[in-house]
Enzyme design. Structure first.
Site, short mmCIF file in Angstrom:
data_model
loop_
_atom_site.label_atom_id
_atom_site.label_comp_id
_atom_site.label_asym_id
_atom_site.label_seq_id
_atom_site.Cartn_x
_atom_site.Cartn_y
_atom_site.Cartn_z
CB CYS A 1 -0.95 -0.04 1.19
SG CYS A 1 -2.31 1.12 1.01
CG HIS B 1 -3.50 -3.86 2.87
ND1 HIS B 1 -2.66 -3.34 3.82
CD2 HIS B 1 -4.08 -2.80 2.27
CE1 HIS B 1 -2.74 -2.02 3.81
NE2 HIS B 1 -3.61 -1.67 2.88
CD GLU C 1 -1.30 -6.59 4.98
OE1 GLU C 1 -0.83 -6.84 3.84
OE2 GLU C 1 -1.50 -5.44 5.39
#
Ligand code: ZN
Length: 1770
Positions: free
Chosen positions: A1565, A1694, A1696
């Site tokens: 990001c 993202h 994650e």
């Protein structure tokens, strides 16, 4: 011995003629000379059975054993019984000089049939051929090879003299009124009921038929049911239908309410009264059962079941009057049927149909509509099982309130008593239990073929949604019903029947003639065939051929075609029946042999319906040798020929073996009478079954037929010898199913041979121990035969049943040498076949034999889409030889509409057929999975179907309720009954019994299966008036059956109960003496002989009626029902058996119907609430998600809800500093980080609704208030907020969270904060109510508490825990489990102390000490038995999903790996909030998962970005240098997302360092934007390049504000949630794309406002920084990667958020791999997934990923959504 033994020349040695048996004295075995002996007359006079004594030859020295202990068959070598020393194994003709020997003499021809002049065979002598017979085998007699076809027609076949219908052109037009075809079925062509006169003629147009006919069902015409549902339904009907759907009642209460017995319903307090918060439920008190649980009382709604508006308070269905409607008060049963008596339809009912008697809630009757109409417009469920209202305790269900099969069946019967069933015009067939008359007007009679649903879903998806299996049960030779027209036979002459040229379907009513009749379109494959010129006929206005009426194959669903020569592999002959009888010691001693002889005699000569005309019979007996019998009619006596050499089986005779039983009657009778005595002293105890079957096969293989084997024990020696493999220890284990498979291939092969030769094998077993039904039963299973198992045969107890079975089985209509072929419409395929048969290829079912009671099941699957406008057709063509020797093709056709509406599928579903189908499919499963799993699957199926109905077809219901579809309302009951069947019972049952039950189920017809599942119980003490007497049709009137529960038995009653296999008559203790005297002729119960099998023929009205009832019941079942008397409390052993037939009760290790229904309901959803005490932040989330993970290892689908008691609507606005990371979901929801925990642990995808905040709840309540939903009431926290919370939880819990799209099984609710906070109070109160709303058995509470360790000695303190439990209790919640967080493991005495003070069992106190990692927590909980406790507490059924089985193992490996890591990987995180690591929790998890899968220990160095800036150098040089020192030591540098401009320059410096020094860099990001800015500044030379977010008006705005205007996603200023990213052309060969398995696109979650400015993209790319991932429009730069760098990647999304412990997200994996120097190898391995292994010494997850990803690439071709799902799934 001087003669050469011809049989040593080989199996085909010349047969020998045997000289006559010499007459004269010393013939010890001769029957009294009897050629002229009077024989039983051929009439139907039944002579006494031949008893052994009667036939015992007088001179016979009894019991004198032979040298080997047995008076063995005469033709043994000396040393009878074993292969003696004699070199002559064969037999030889008896020499006259040999003379007869007494039985038992050393040379003993142990037996000589009582022949006066027959040949005798002596040991050691070769046998001469039979007089006049040709040499055996070498040249079989011509007459046997070419027998003339027998004449007698088979049932339902065209009969002798019938004019076969000619081919289309010149067929003589049969007159419609022509009398029924002559022959066996002289039934009147019409219907016997006076009030009903169906068409006597074939009706020209099916559509015009029944609607106008007199035979319409009462209350409605059998028009298309859809019309009736939607078009024709009148208001009342609609009201009734909807009323019916909403009766609510509560499940049984807790222990306190158990045992109260049935309660009248609805009792209890005023419905709708809210409970007093905090007040514990009164045990046993009755809840407001009628209250709609989710319906607040203040609605002003009228209470039970009325939520859709006021409806007339009709007593419709099972709905009792609602109290709030002013109906009779609770406790008064509804007075039914005022309408009924006034209904003309019912007025015509035969007297004595006491609907009211046992049916307090008659269902459809009130409208005179009958069951059919009810089913048609109903469709919607008839009952809900709701829960008591909040706070109310739950009443025990009144058994009278749950669906009763009796009522359903009687209603259906009543309908078809009045009218016939028109197969094509009426949608659904009668119930399987109904006795009906069908008129074939285009579809097959349901007796022949039934479908699981009569409207087919168009697509596979729809079919999956309904969960109703698609299938058919076909019973090709079923007997026709009373008054039904026989099947017509069509003879197309030499050409054979018209068939489709493509799919070979036979001509049927579905063939569509087009082009003026020149072509026809096949209804199965849609192929346009030319009509042969000579068959051309013009079409009429309606498109029918003009000769339509003359052709039954164009009018009728079922016809038979005469088979031409091409359908005959051999010349058809009448059936032959060979009886192979065990004559060993056991057989003789048990009386089996005598009974067997009697049974065969009765079958052949008793004058009752016996073998088909023209049938041939043959006999052989066996012990250690095989004995054939020559039964030629010309003989005076039967001749026995012994084949002792069982290794070399041959048939010693040809001509006299198979004989006409009537021509050879004297000889056969002679044999049957003498058989028991012949072998009376036989001491051989080992029957050589294998050899006997081989012998029979040799004798029958050229013509086929039926082989009846009578066998006493396990064949321990000889061919196919078996060993006793049953081991009680195996029963109930996973290994048990090995016992269901044949142990020796010999038997399978033999069975296949028999099947191929058209020999159908019936097995009659008389075992006293294990006989291995699984193995020898393969003979029957492969040949379509029956197995009868008489365990511990007792001639007194079982003799009559055995005789009855033989007669029933062999007198049924029989076809053999059959081939069944099923064809289905394009778009469907037959996926599986169930039944007892043999299949050599994938399509043809070979049925060596098939009788009228046998059925075959098929499973249908979609292999395309069905056309909604077209019909689905199924054609079953059976090519077979009738018992009388005609080759026929019987074709059954059925066609049904297709639909795209799910409700239609439910409405047209046929539960009886579905049950039969499910039973057959479950039997097929037993060889693959353990019984336990099969049971689980059956239960799961039940829940799935009912859930699917509730979800997709029922309207406006609470998710907590179970609603039964009208057509499936008995499904739970029948499913329970199926689980109680011996095939699936949970207890240890001997494998013989189990396998036998399975085989029975496999070929069971639908009516038989329903009878077997739900036994019929008829009261016999109430035979008043006309009951028990014949009605006008000659049928015995039966009293209304009653439900099979012990509660229904009265001690002064007598009841008959039967299930088609067993029949008991139960006599209560208090039965009247009058009854006993009348029926049994005794004065007291004790005086009855329970061994009696027939009632005494007493001549009084009661006895006669009872006998009539028994006779009718016996006549209705396909097996012989033997009567067994059971006296209450006297015959306790028998009562156990009797009780097992009472299927509604709790028995045979299964619950009662009531309980099961509740269980089914319960299974809908389980809730586990996790609360926390003492302090927050002690790991509730981890414990909750670990619990979920453990449940997942049992195959359950788990979802979770996080409750956050703060007022923010969501976490999006919370500062990460305050609250840790904001987690982003696929749907863009910004939620608490705990949801990330759940997603990761449970591998699920949650929605924003899974996160409840106080703000969300209040918002929804306020919005409703604004809309006026609360009708002006004061809106309060209780009940409005608490209700809203509960509704929210229930709604969200049912949202599917994984790729399967199925509803979860368990929902874990984590209540944030600590109990006792003001904020959480409404939630605690809501949960307190919720536990009652969903039921105690569905709700479990885990309280997470803290046990602090204080002092130098480390004392563990329980006080905080005690106090928090007390708080919890004070709020009305009781913990089931207490999870004690502690820094060290809990001391046992502390555990006990908590257990004691907190009132939970010790094993419910879980110690959760600090662990190495959170991955260890599930294992820690598992070790303490958490799963066991939960399974017990919630009644969770373990699911069988193989992948989940290994989940636990995988998890264990993960933790092991975690503990063993020593290679480290050092990652530097350059961030803004580095002092609050919670704000990067997902990033850390993603790094951790990736490192774990590469076997690297993760070390994270946190670097505050601003410390890297030159500003810091000035202010705090130490900090600056320290930060840089850490940075330069990094193996990889990660810049995560973040907001604000602090530390930007530091991050840019870090990115520059990574780029220039080739350190792996990952920017997420903002981190990606940083990399872009850095590149722009330092490589492109764009001085002052910056982000518009970070500085106002930068010189080169390489990052700009690009909001996404989205209506569907909240926060229109931000790109949030799952977005599509597409790889550009530049991405080919890039690291990132390879990491994603070279996918074309990815779905990842976004959360950003600023993006790379498209204007600079070209410039940046020219300078070397590629943007390899774009959004769908190509405007937004999503992924950037620097070529020539080991790993320099930035992602705007993202990754994650989608990481999983067992499945790290690819970008992070690549980053860690690169930082560990493993990336090139890994990418190499991805190119060739088979090449192994790079990542260390443990099985590497990364390797698994490779294969997963290559799979993902395949999925890529599917649409984007699919891929998203597959990424989300495990
Ligand atoms: Zn076709």
């Amino acid at each position: 011995m001087s003669q050469p033994n011809p049989f040593q020349q080989g199996p085909y040695g010349p047969p020998q003629q045997r000289p006559s048996f010499p007459p004269g004295p010393g013939r010890p075995y001769a029957h009294p000379p009897d050629p002229n002996q009077p024989r039983p007359p051929p009439g139907n006079q039944a002579p006494p059975p031949p008893s052994p004594a009667q036939f015992r030859p007088q001179q016979r020295p009894l019991g004198q054993p032979g040298p080997h202990g047995g008076p063995v068959a005469g033709l043994m070598t000396p040393g009878a019984g074993v292969r003696g020393p004699s070199p002559a194994p064969g037999f030889r003709p008896a020499q006259p000089t040999d003379g007869p020997r007494p039985m038992g003499a050393p040379m003993g021809p142990g037996f000589r049939p009582h022949m006066q002049q027959g040949p005798v065979i002596q040991p050691g002598q070769p046998m001469t051929p039979l007089a006049g017979s040709a040499p055996l085998h070498a040249q079989p007699p011509a007459e046997l090879r070419q027998p003339s076809p027998a004449i007698r027609p088979a049932l339902g076949t065209p009969l002798a003299g019938q004019q076969p219908i000619r081919p289309l052109a010149d067929a003589p037009r049969p007159t419609p009124q022509s009398p029924p075809q002559p022959g066996g079925h002289a039934v009147p062509n019409g219907f016997p009921t006076p009030q009903h006169s169906p068409p006597q003629t074939p009706r020209p147009l099916p559509a015009s038929g029944p609607a106008s006919g007199p035979g319409t069902p009462p209350g409605g015409t059998p028009v298309d049911n859809i019309t009736q549902q939607f078009g024709g339904m009148n208001v009342n009907a609609a009201a009734r239908a909807s009323t019916r759907a909403r009766r609510v009642y509560a499940p049984p209460g807790g222990p306190g309410s158990e045992g109260q017995g049935p309660q009248q319903f609805p009792p209890g307090p005023t419905p709708g009264m809210p409970p007093t918060p905090g007040m514990p439920p009164t045990p046993g008190a009755l809840g407001p059962a009628f209250q709609q649980p989710q319906q607040p009382p203040y609605h002003g709604m009228p209470g039970p079941g009325m939520q859709t508006g006021p409806q007339p308070p009709t007593p419709y269905g099972q709905q009792p009057p609602a109290p709030s409607y002013g109906q009779p008060p609770a406790g008064v049963p509804p007075v039914p049927m005022q309408h009924q008596t006034s209904s003309p339809n019912f007025a015509q009912m035969p007297a004595g149909r006491p609907y009211q008697q046992n049916a307090p809630y008659p269902q459809n009757n009130g409208y005179g509509a009958g069951a059919l109409a009810g089913r048609q417009y109903g469709g919607r469920g008839s009952m809900d099982i709701g829960q008591g209202g909040p706070g109310g305790s739950r009443a025990r269900i009144d058994p009278n309130q749950i669906p009763s099969p009796i009522v359903v069946q009687e209603n259906d019967q009543a309908t078809y008593d009045q009218s016939a069933f028109y197969t094509k015009s009426q949608a659904q067939p009668p119930l399987a239990s109904t006795s009906f008359t069908a008129v074939d007007d285009g579809n097959s009679n349901p007796r022949f073929m039934r479908l699981t649903t009569y409207t087919f879903p168009c697509t596979d998806e729809l079919s999956t949604l309904t969960a109703i299996p698609l299938g058919a049960i076909i019973q090709p030779l079923a007997d026709l019903g009373n008054g039904e027209e026989p099947i017509e036979t069509v003879d197309y002459g030499e050409k054979g029947p018209v068939r489709c040229n493509r799919c070979r379907a036979y001509i049927n009513p579905g063939f569509l003639y087009i082009e003026g009749g020149r072509k026809f379109r096949c209804n199965l494959c849609s192929f346009d065939n030319d009509v042969p010129v000579d068959q051309f006929v013009n079409l009429d206005m309606s498109g029918h051929r003009l000769d339509w009426e003359r052709h039954p194959e164009l009018r009728k669903g079922t016809v038979e075609f005469v088979a031409t020569g091409e359908y005959c592999a051999r010349k058809p002959e009448s059936a032959s029946y060979v009886f192979a009888i065990d004559v060993t010691w056991t057989a003789v001693q048990s009386g089996m042999l005598a009974k067997c002889a009697q049974a065969i005699w009765e079958l052949l000569y008793s004058g009752e319906k016996g073998l088909p005309q023209g049938a041939k019979v043959g006999f052989l007996t066996f012990d250690k040798a095989i004995h054939f019998y020559n039964l030629k009619a010309t003989l005076e006596q039967p001749q026995m020929l012994v084949v002792p050499d069982i290794d070399d089986i041959f048939v010693p005779l040809q001509a006299g073996f198979l004989v006409d039983p009537y021509e050879s009657r004297p000889v056969i009778e002679n044999l049957l009478k003498s058989l028991p005595s012949i072998f009376e002293g036989n001491r051989i105890s080992e029957p050589l079954l294998g050899a006997a079957v081989q012998a029979a096969y040799a004798a029958m293989k050229d013509r086929g037929g039926k082989l009846c084997l009578f066998q006493t024990g396990l064949p321990l020696t000889g061919p196919g010898a078996l060993k006793n493999r049953e081991d009680a220890k195996l029963l109930g284990t996973d290994k048990e199913r090995a016992l269901y498979e044949p142990q020796e291939y010999f038997w399978t092969k033999l069975g296949q041979d028999c099947a191929t030769a058209g020999i159908c094998v019936d097995l009659y077993l008389f075992p006293s121990a294990y006989t291995d039904v699984a193995t020898i039963g393969a003979l029957s299973a492969l040949t379509g035969g029956d197995i009868y198992n008489y365990i511990n045969f007792d001639v007194n107890r079982d003799g009559q049943r055995f005789v009855g079975d033989v007669k029933r089985s062999l007198s049924r209509s029989f076809g053999y040498d059959a081939l069944l072929r099923i064809r289905v419409s394009t778009g469907l395929k037959v996926a599986e076949y169930f039944g007892n048969f043999y299949m050599r290829n994938a399509t043809d079912i070979e049925l060596a034999g098939l009788d009228s009671s046998k059925a075959v099941g098929i499973a249908l699957r979609h292999d395309g889409k069905l056309d909604e406008k077209a019909d689905t057709s199924i054609q079953a063509a059976l090519l077979y030889t009738t018992a009388s020797g005609q080759r026929r093709i019987r074709v059954h056709n059925i066609s049904v509409p297709n639909t795209t509406l799910l409700g239609n599928v439910f409405r047209s579903a046929d539960m009886d057929t579905t049950m039969n189908y499910l039973a057959k499919a479950a039997v097929a499963q037993t060889v693959n999975v353990p019984i336990r799993t099969v049971r689980g699957q059956l239960e799961e199926k039940c829940i799935k179907i009912l859930t699917a109905y509730r979800k997709h077809a029922a309207s406006s219901t609470s998710p907590g309720q179970l609603i039964l579809p009208e057509s499936f309302k008995l499904y739970p009951l029948y499913n329970l009954c199926l689980l109680k069947n011996k095939a699936f019972r949970a207890d240890a049952i001997s494998s013989d019994v189990r396998v036998h039950s399975m085989r029975v189920l496999k070929s069971l017809s639908v009516p038989d299966s329903i009878a077997l599942l739900y036994p019929r119980m008829i009261p016999l003490h109430v035979l008043q008036d006309a009951l028990g007497e014949p009605d006008e049709r000659g049928r015995i009137r039966l009293p209304s059956a009653i439900r099979t529960s012990v509660d229904r038995l009265e001690t002064n009653g007598a009841y008959l109960i039967e299930n088609g296999h067993q029949m008991c008559i139960w006599l209560g203790r208090g039965i009247s003496v009058d009854f006993l005297r009348a029926v049994f002729g005794v004065e007291a119960l004790e005086a009855i002989d329970v061994r009696m099998r027939n009632l005494l023929p007493l001549d009084n009205p009661i006895a006669r009626k009872v006998q009539n009832v028994i006779r009718r019941v016996q006549s209705e079942r396909s097996r012989y029902l033997q009567m067994q008397i059971v006296r209450q409390e006297i015959d306790q052993q028998l009562e156990v058996e009797f009780r097992s037939l009472l299927v509604e009760d709790e028995n045979v290790h299964n619950s009662s119907y009531v309980d099961y229904l509740c269980n089914v309901h319960r299974s809908a959803m389980k809730y586990i609430l996790v609360t926390g005490g003492v302090i927050s932040g002690i790991g509730k989330g981890v414990i909750a998600s670990s619990t979920g993970l453990l449940l997942r290892t049992h195959g359950l689908k788990v979802t979770s809800i996080k409750i956050d008691p703060y007022l923010n609507i969501d976490a999006g606005t919370l500062s990460p500093l305050d609250h840790g990371e904001v987690f982003v979901l696929d749907d863009g929801g910004e939620v608490d980080l705990d949801l990330g925990n759940y997603e990761r642990f449970l591998d699920i995808t949650l929605t924003r609704d899974n996160n409840i905040t106080t703000g969300k709840i209040y918002k929804s309540v306020i919005e409703r208030e604004r809309k006026g939903d609360y009708l002006g009431k004061t809106v309060q926290v209780v009940p409005h907020i608490t209700d809203a919370i509960q509704e929210w939880v229930e709604r969200v819990a049912h949202i599917p969270v994984d790729a399967s799209g199925e509803e979860p099984d368990v929902c874990i609710i984590e209540l944030g904060g600590t109990v006792g906070d003001i904020e959480s109070a409404p939630f605690v109160e809501a949960m307190r109510q919720f536990q009652f709303r969903v039921g105690h058995e569905n709700f479990c509470l885990i309280h997470v508490s803290l046990v602090p360790v204080v002092g130098s000695v480390g004392e563990q303190k329980t006080k905080p825990t005690q106090s928090s439990i007390r708080d919890l209790r004070g709020l009305g919640l009781s913990p089931d489990l207490i999870a004690c967080r502690s820094s060290v493991s809990l001391q046992p005495d502390v555990q006990q102390k908590i257990s004691m003070f907190c009132h939970v069992p010790t094993e419910h106190v879980l110690a959760v000490e600090d662990c190495n990692s959170v991955y260890h927590v599930p294992l820690l909980l598992h070790r303490q038995g958490l799963l066991t406790v939960l399974e017990k507490r919630l009644g969770i059924v373990r699911r069988s999903e193989p992948s989940s089985v290994s989940l636990f193992e995988k998890w264990k490996q993960l933790t092991t790996r975690y503990d063993r890591l020593h290679d480290t990987v050092r990652i530097v995180l350059v961030g803004k909030y580095t002092h609050l690591k919670d704000s990067y929790i997902s990033v850390v998890k993603a790094l951790e998962h990736a490192s774990l899968s590469c076997n690297r220990k993760l070390v994270i160095d946190w670097v505050e970005a601003s410390d890297l800036e030159t500003e810091t150098l000035k202010v705090d040089p130490i900090k600056y240098h320290d930060a840089w020192k850490v940075l330069v030591g990094a193996a990889g540098i990660l810049v995560p997302g973040g907001f604000g401009n602090r530390g930007t320059e530091g991050k840019i410096a870090a990115a520059k360092w990574a780029r220039e020094n080739k350190i792996p860099y990952l920017g997420i990001c903002l981190g990606m934007q940083i990399a872009v800015i850095e590149y722009a500044r330092h490589v492109c030379g764009l001085e002052g390049a910056n982000s518009a977010e970070l500085t106002a008006d930068p010189a080169h705005p390489v990052v700009i504000y690009m909001p996404e205007i989205s209506k569907t996603h909240l926060g229109g200023t931000m790109r949030l949630g799952d977005r599509y990213t597409h790889f550009t052309d530049a991405s080919v060969g890039s690291i990132t794309r390879q990491l994603y398995g070279n996918a074309n696109h990815v779905h990842e979650r976004h959360r950003h406002r600023y993006e790379v400015n498209p204007k600079y993209v070209k410039q940046l790319e020219e300078a070397g920084l590629s943007f390899i991932g774009h959004d769908e429009k190509g405007e937004r730069m999503i992924i950037t990667e620097l070529k020539g760098h080991p790993f320099f990647v930035g992602t705007q999304y993202h990754p994650e958020y989608k990481t999983r412990p067992l499945k790290p997200t690819p970008v992070f994996l690549g980053f860690i791999l690169a930082s560990s120097g493993l990336l090139p190898e890994y990418l190499e391995s991805m190119k060739d997934p088979s090449a192994s292994t790079l990542l260390g010494r443990y099985p590497s997850l990364a390797e698994e990923l490779v294969s997963q990803l290559s799979q993902a690439t395949l999925d890529d071709k599917k649409d984007a959504k699919d891929t998203a799902d597959s990424n989300a799934s495990a």
